[in-house]
Design a protein around this motif. Structure first.
Motif, short mmCIF file in Angstrom:
data_model
loop_
_atom_site.label_atom_id
_atom_site.label_comp_id
_atom_site.label_asym_id
_atom_site.label_seq_id
_atom_site.Cartn_x
_atom_site.Cartn_y
_atom_site.Cartn_z
N ASN A 78 -21.07 67.68 -73.97
CA ASN A 78 -22.44 67.56 -74.48
C ASN A 78 -22.81 66.11 -74.73
O ASN A 78 -23.94 65.70 -74.49
CB ASN A 78 -22.60 68.36 -75.77
N MET A 79 -21.84 65.35 -75.24
CA MET A 79 -22.15 63.95 -75.51
C MET A 79 -22.42 63.22 -74.21
O MET A 79 -23.32 62.38 -74.13
CB MET A 79 -21.02 63.29 -76.29
N PHE A 122 -11.50 74.09 -76.74
CA PHE A 122 -12.86 74.48 -76.37
C PHE A 122 -13.88 73.59 -77.09
O PHE A 122 -14.79 73.03 -76.47
CB PHE A 122 -13.05 75.95 -76.74
N LEU A 123 -13.70 73.43 -78.40
CA LEU A 123 -14.64 72.61 -79.17
C LEU A 123 -14.62 71.15 -78.70
O LEU A 123 -15.66 70.53 -78.50
CB LEU A 123 -14.31 72.67 -80.67
N ALA A 124 -13.42 70.63 -78.48
CA ALA A 124 -13.31 69.23 -78.09
C ALA A 124 -13.96 69.00 -76.73
O ALA A 124 -14.74 68.07 -76.55
CB ALA A 124 -11.84 68.82 -78.07
N VAL A 126 -18.68 60.92 -84.55
CA VAL A 126 -17.50 61.79 -84.52
C VAL A 126 -16.23 60.97 -84.73
O VAL A 126 -15.35 61.33 -85.52
CB VAL A 126 -17.45 62.56 -83.18
N GLY A 172 -23.22 70.80 -83.87
CA GLY A 172 -24.23 71.01 -82.85
C GLY A 172 -23.72 70.50 -81.51
O GLY A 172 -23.92 71.14 -80.48
N LEU A 173 -23.03 69.37 -81.55
CA LEU A 173 -22.50 68.81 -80.31
C LEU A 173 -21.36 69.65 -79.77
O LEU A 173 -21.09 69.66 -78.58
CB LEU A 173 -22.02 67.38 -80.56
N MET A 174 -20.66 70.36 -80.70
CA MET A 174 -19.53 71.15 -80.25
C MET A 174 -19.97 72.46 -79.60
O MET A 174 -19.23 73.07 -78.85
CB MET A 174 -18.62 71.48 -81.43
N ALA A 175 -21.19 72.90 -79.94
CA ALA A 175 -21.64 74.18 -79.42
C ALA A 175 -21.80 74.12 -77.90
O ALA A 175 -21.89 73.06 -77.30
CB ALA A 175 -22.97 74.54 -80.06
N ASN A 222 -16.20 70.79 -75.23
CA ASN A 222 -17.65 70.97 -75.32
C ASN A 222 -18.33 69.74 -75.91
O ASN A 222 -19.37 69.30 -75.43
CB ASN A 222 -17.98 72.16 -76.20
N THR A 223 -17.71 69.22 -76.98
CA THR A 223 -18.29 68.04 -77.62
C THR A 223 -18.40 66.91 -76.61
O THR A 223 -19.45 66.30 -76.45
CB THR A 223 -17.40 67.59 -78.79
N ALA A 264 -22.41 67.19 -85.76
CA ALA A 264 -21.23 67.19 -84.90
C ALA A 264 -20.98 68.59 -84.38
O ALA A 264 -20.65 68.79 -83.21
CB ALA A 264 -20.02 66.68 -85.68
N ARG A 310 -25.88 64.13 -72.92
CA ARG A 310 -26.97 63.52 -73.68
C ARG A 310 -26.89 62.01 -73.70
O ARG A 310 -27.60 61.36 -74.45
CB ARG A 310 -26.95 64.06 -75.11
#
Ligand SMILES: N[C@@H](CCC(=O)N[C@@H](CS)C(=O)NCC(=O)O)C(=O)O
Lengths: 391, 344
Positions: A46-47, A38-40, A358, B17-20, A42-43, B15, A50
Motif C-alpha cells: 500500500n505504501m 500478511f500485514l507487513a 511506521v 489503515g496502511l496494513m489493510a 500489505n503495508t 498505520a 500511494r
C-alpha cells in the motif's frame, strides 16, 4: 537431601497429550507468522501504491534539527541515528535518576507508615493517597507550570552562592577537567576497593568473634578519604566552571532544564507513592512474631526494621517493584508534553521530517521493549539472589 | 486517555489503515465524495482567521473557505463539508490513509512533503514566512539578538528545521525547547520559559490574539527567516481530483483579477460580455466538462465564498481581527504574487 524422582512420563505416541500440545503450538505459531507476514506485505504494498517512501535508510541522513539538551555534543548536521541516540540517552538519564530517587523516597514513605509517631504515619498515608490518585500527565504539567510560572525570569534569577535558580532551570558550577583530577578519580576507585575489602574483613570478624564494626559510615569515610588524598596528590586542582549571568541568559557551568526537572520530580513523586505501598505490603507480610522476637533480643525499632523486617520483606517487594520501575520508564514517554527531548520527542520530529511514521514508531517500540526486558532481567537476577534459600 | 496517547493512537490507526488490504482508489475521490454527499476536509484545530469553529460550531477562515468553495463546485453546496480538525502531527497521515479528501490547514508546500509522503501540493493560498514573537519588555528588535537564547517551537512543523538553519547560518547557538502541542509551546513562551516562540508570521498574529492576556505586551519581529508558501494538499494517484482542487483555487484568484465579486455573480452571469468572465461563470465555453464537473462549477464556488480577495479581506485582512496586510498576497498586477493560470 533425598532427590524426588521425576513424574513418570507417558510413552510418546501420536495420540499422547504431549504430541497434541506440540501440534497446537506449531499451528498457533504458523497462524501468527502468517498474519504478521500478511500485514507487513500489505503495508509495504500500500505504501508503494500511494507513493510513500519507506525503509530505514533515512537513519544515516543528516537530521537537520537541533536538540535542546543532550549529554554529549550533537550538531544538526549529524545523522538521524545520532539524534535517536541523544533521545535514548535522555530517556535513560531521566529513567535511571527517577528509579533511584523514587526507590529512596518510596522506601522512606513506606517505612514511615509503620512509625510509632502518628503524625509521620498520617503524613505518609496522605502522601500516598494524594500522589497515586492523580494521573501522571497532570503531575508533569503541574510541576512544569510551577517551575515556569513561579520562578523568576532568567534576567532576575535567584542566586544561592554559585547556584542560580530561574525559569531557565538550575545552573551550577562544574569542575573543569584537569590532569590532576585523574588522581582524584583514581583515589575514589581505590577507596571503593578498600571499602569493599574492609566490609569483608569486618563481616568475617563479626561472625568469628561477635564484635560488630561500623558497616556504613566507615566504608563511606574510606572512600571520601581516598578521593581526597588522590585529589591532593594531583595538586589539588580547584578550577571550576561557574555559571555567570549574561544579558539574557545564565551562561557557562552545568544546567538542569525545567523540562528535565519537572519530568524527574513528577515521575519520582508519582512512582514513589506506589513504591511506598509495595514496601508497606512487604513489611506487613512479615509475621509480627519476627518483630517481637527481635524486640526480645533487645534490638531497637530501627535495627528491627533494618536487620529483621526489611531482608524478609525484600523477597515480597522485588517482583512488584520491577513493575514500578517499568512503569516509570514507560511513563517517561510523556515528556513530549512538557518539551523534554526524550526518544519519543525525537521520533516525533524525525517522523514529521521524513514521513517514515511506521519506521519511527517501530524504533520507539524497540527501544522501550529493550529497556523493559533489560530491567526485568536485572530484577530477576537480583530477586534470585535475595530469594529465600531453603536449607 | 491522555491526548498524547490519542496522538499515537491516531498514528497507529493510520498505520493500520496502511496494513489493510484495500488498495488506494485512484481517480475515485470524486465518486466517493459524491456518493457520501460530503467533502471531508482536514483543517487546523483552531487558528482564528485560517480555520476555527465559532461558538455555534460553524467553521470559518481562509483555509475553511477553500473547502467551502471546492464543496460548492463539486457538490453544489458549500455547507456539505465535514471538517476534521487535525494537529500538525496528524495531518499528513490523515490524508495518506484516506481519512480526509483534502488537507487545507496552513501547510507549507515543500519538496520533501511533496515527494516522500505520497502527496501533492496544489496551489499556494497564502504566501507566508517564518517569524518570531517576543515579549515587549525584552526589548529585542531582531532575531540576530537570540545568541545562546532558548526558543520554543512546536514539533511536526517546518519551523524546527528553519530555526536550526537560521541559528547555524548566523552562528547564534539558539537552544530549542520542542513541544508536541501548540498550546504547550505557546504557554511555555507566555510563561517566560523561552525568549521567543516561532512559527509562520500569520500563525503568530493569530496566536497573539488568542493566547496572550495582553496582546500589546508581545511584538512580532518584522524579519522573516524562511519562505512558507501555504496551500492545500491532496493524495497522489488521483489526477482528476488534484485538477479539480487546483482549478477551483485558480478560479478564485482569477475571479479577483476580473472583479467577479460574490454579490455580482448572478448579475454578471446575464450581463457580462467579457469572454474571460463568461468562461469562469459558465455562460461561455463549458470549462467544467473538462474537469468532470458541470458548467456552473465556478459560479457556485464564487457565490459561496467570493473571490480570493474577498476571502482574504473577510478572514485575515487589515479590517479583520488578525489585521494582516495584503502584502505579497496581492494580485500580480498590484505588486503581489497571486497569479492565476488562466481558465481557458
Ligand atoms: N506552515 C508550517 C508551520 C505550521 C505550524 O507551525 N502550525 C502550528 C502553529 S500555527 C500548528 O498548526 N499548531 C497546531 C497544532 O498542531 O494543533 C508547516 O506547514 O509546517
Amino acid at each position: 537431601m533425598a532427590t524426588r524422582s521425576p513424574p513418570s512420563k507417558s510413552p510418546w505416541s501420536w495420540r499422547s497429550r504431549a504430541f497434541r500440545g506440540l501440534v497446537y503450538q506449531l499451528v498457533a505459531f504458523a497462524v501468527i507468522a502468517l498474519v504478521i507476514w500478511f500485514l507487513a506485505s500489505n503495508t509495504l504494498h500500500n505504501m508503494r501504491v500511494r507513493g510513500i517512501q519507506s525503509g530505514f535508510d533515512f537513519l544515516s541522513q543528516s537530521a537537520g534539527f537541533s536538540i535542546g539538551e543532550s549529554l554529549f555534543a550533537f550538531d544538526s548536521a549529524e545523522s538521524y541515528w545520532r539524534a535517536f541516540l541523544v533521545g535514548i540517552v535522555n530517556t535513560l538519564r531521566v529513567a535511571v535518576a527517577g528509579i533511584f530517587l523514587a526507590t529512596v523516597l518510596g522506601t522512606l514513605v513506606g517505612v514511615g507508615r509503620f512509625s510509632r509517631n502518628a503524625l509521620v504515619r498520617g503524613l505518609c498515608a496522605a502522601y500516598v493517597e494524594c500522589f497515586r490518585n492523580v494521573p501522571v500527565l497532570l503531575h508533569l504539567l503541574m510541576w512544569y507550570l510551577v517551575l515556569t510560572e513561579m520562578l523568576p525570569s532568567i534576567q532576575d534569577a535567584w542566586k544561592f552562592g554559585p547556584f542560580f535558580l530561574s525559569k531557565g532551570g538550575v545552573n551550577f558550577p562544574v569542575p573543569i577537567w584537569q590532569a590532576g583530577q585523574a588522581w582524584a578519580a583514581g583515589g575514589v576507585v581505590a577507596g571503593v576497593v578498600l571499602a569493599w575489602l574492609y566490609r569483608r574483613w569486618a563481616l568475617k570478624r563479626f561472625e568469628a568473634t561477635g564484635i560488630a564494626a561500623s558497616m556504613f559510615w566507615a566504608p563511606v569515610a574510606i572512600v571520601i578519604a581516598a578521593g581526597l588524598l588522590g585529589w591532593l596528590a594531583g595538586g589539588a586542582p580547584t578550577l571550576v566552571d561557574s555559571p555567570v549571568k549574561g544579558e539574557f541568559a545564565v551562561e557557562n557551568g552545568g544546567a538542569l532544564t525545567p523540562e528535565f526537572l519537572a519530568l524527574l520530580i513528577g515521575l519520582t513523586t508519582y512512582t514513589a507513592s506506589f513504591i511506598a505501598e509495595v514496601v508497606r505490603s512487604g513489611i506487613a507480610s512479615v509475621p509480627a512474631g519476627q518483630s517481637e522476637a527481635a524486640a526480645a533480643l533487645g534490638l531497637d525499632r530501627g535495627l528491627d526494621i533494618r536487620l529483621v523486617m526489611m531482608p524478609q520483606a525484600l523477597r515480597v517487594v522485588i517482583p512488584p517493584m520491577t513493575n514500578q520501575y517499568l512503569n516509570l520508564t514507560k511513563n517517561s514517554s510523556l515528556a513530549v508534553a512538557i518539551g523534554y527531548p526524550d526518544v519519543v520527542s525525537i521520533a516525533n520530529t524525525a517522523m514529521n521530517q521524513t514521513g517514515r511514521a511506521v519506521e519511527c514508531i517501530a524504533i520507539v517500540m524497540a527501544v522501550y521493549l529493550t529497556l523493559s526486558l533489560l530491567t526485568s532481567a536485572f530484577m530477576n537476577w537480583y530477586n534470585a539472589r535475595v530469594a529465600i534459600k531453603e536449607r | 486517555m491522555s491526548r498524547f496517547t490519542k496522538q499515537w493512537l491516531a498514528a497507529a490507526l493510520a498505520a493500520c489503515g496502511l496494513m489493510a488490504a484495500a488498495p488506494a482508489m485512484a481517480g475515485k475521490t470524486l465518486d466517493g465524495i459524491k456518493s457520501r454527499g460530503q467533502l471531508v476536509c482536514g483543517v487546523h484545530t483552531g487558528l482564528p482567521g485560517f480555520s476555527a469553529a465559532d461558538s455555534n460550531g460553524k467553521w470559518g477562515g481562509l483555509d475553511v473557505d477553500v473547502c467551502r468553495a471546492v464543496a460548492a463546485a463539486v457538490l453544489g453546496d458549500p455547507e456539505k463539508v465535514k471538517y476534521v480538525p487535525l494537529t500538525a502531527q496528524q495531518r499528513f497521515t490523515a490524508l495518506q490513509s484516506g481519512e480526509i479528501d483534502l488537507l487545507s490547514r496552513n501547510t507549507t508546500l515543500t519538496l520533501t512533503r511533496d515527494a516522500s509522503l505520497g502527496l501533492h501540493g496544489t496551489v499556494v493560498t497564502y504566501y507566508d514566512g517564518q517569524g518570531f514573537i517576543v515579549h515587549k519588555k525584552s526589548n529585542i528588535k531582531n532575531p540576530k539578538q537570540f545568541k545562546n537564547q532558548t526558543v520554543c517551537v512546536q514539533s511536526g512543523t517546518t519551523t524546527e528545521k528553519n530555526l536550526t538553519d537560521y541559528s547555524k547560518a548566523n552562528n547564534l547557538n539558539i537552544k530549542t525547547v520542542v513541544f508536541e502541542k501548540e498550546e504547550a509551546a505557546t504557554a511555555a513562551y507566555f510563561a517566560g520559559r523561552c525568549i521567543s516562540y516561532t512559527t509562520d508570521a500569520s500563525g503568530l498574529a493569530s496566536i497573539r490574539n488568542k493566547g496572550a492576556t495582553t496582546p500589546a505586551d508581545h511584538v512580532i519581529l518584522s524579519e522573516l527567516v524562511s519562505k512558507e508558501p501555504l496551500g492545500p494538499m491532496v493524495r497522489r494517484g488521483d489526477d482528476e481530483w488534484f485538477a479539480i482542487v487546483k482549478w477551483v483555487i485558480y478560479g478564485l484568484i482569477e475571479a479577483e483579477e476580473y472583479d467577479i465579486t460574490q454579490a455580482a455573480v448572478d448579475q454578471l452571469k446575464t450581463s457580462s460580455q467579457d469572454p474571460v468572465v463568461k468562461r469562469i461563470l459558465g455562460t461561455g465555453e463549458d470549462t467544467g466538462k473538462l474537469l468532470g464537473l458541470d458548467k456552473d462549477w465556478m459560479a457556485r464556488a464564487l457565490k459561496a465564498t467570493g473571490h480570493y480577495g474577498e476571502i482574504f479581506e473577510r478572514n485575515v485582512g487589515p479590517k479583520s481581527a488578525l489585521g494582516l496586510p495584503r502584502g505579497i498576497n496581492n494580485q500580480w498586477n498590484k505588486g503581489g504574487l497571486m497569479y492565476a493560470i488562466p481558465i481557458r
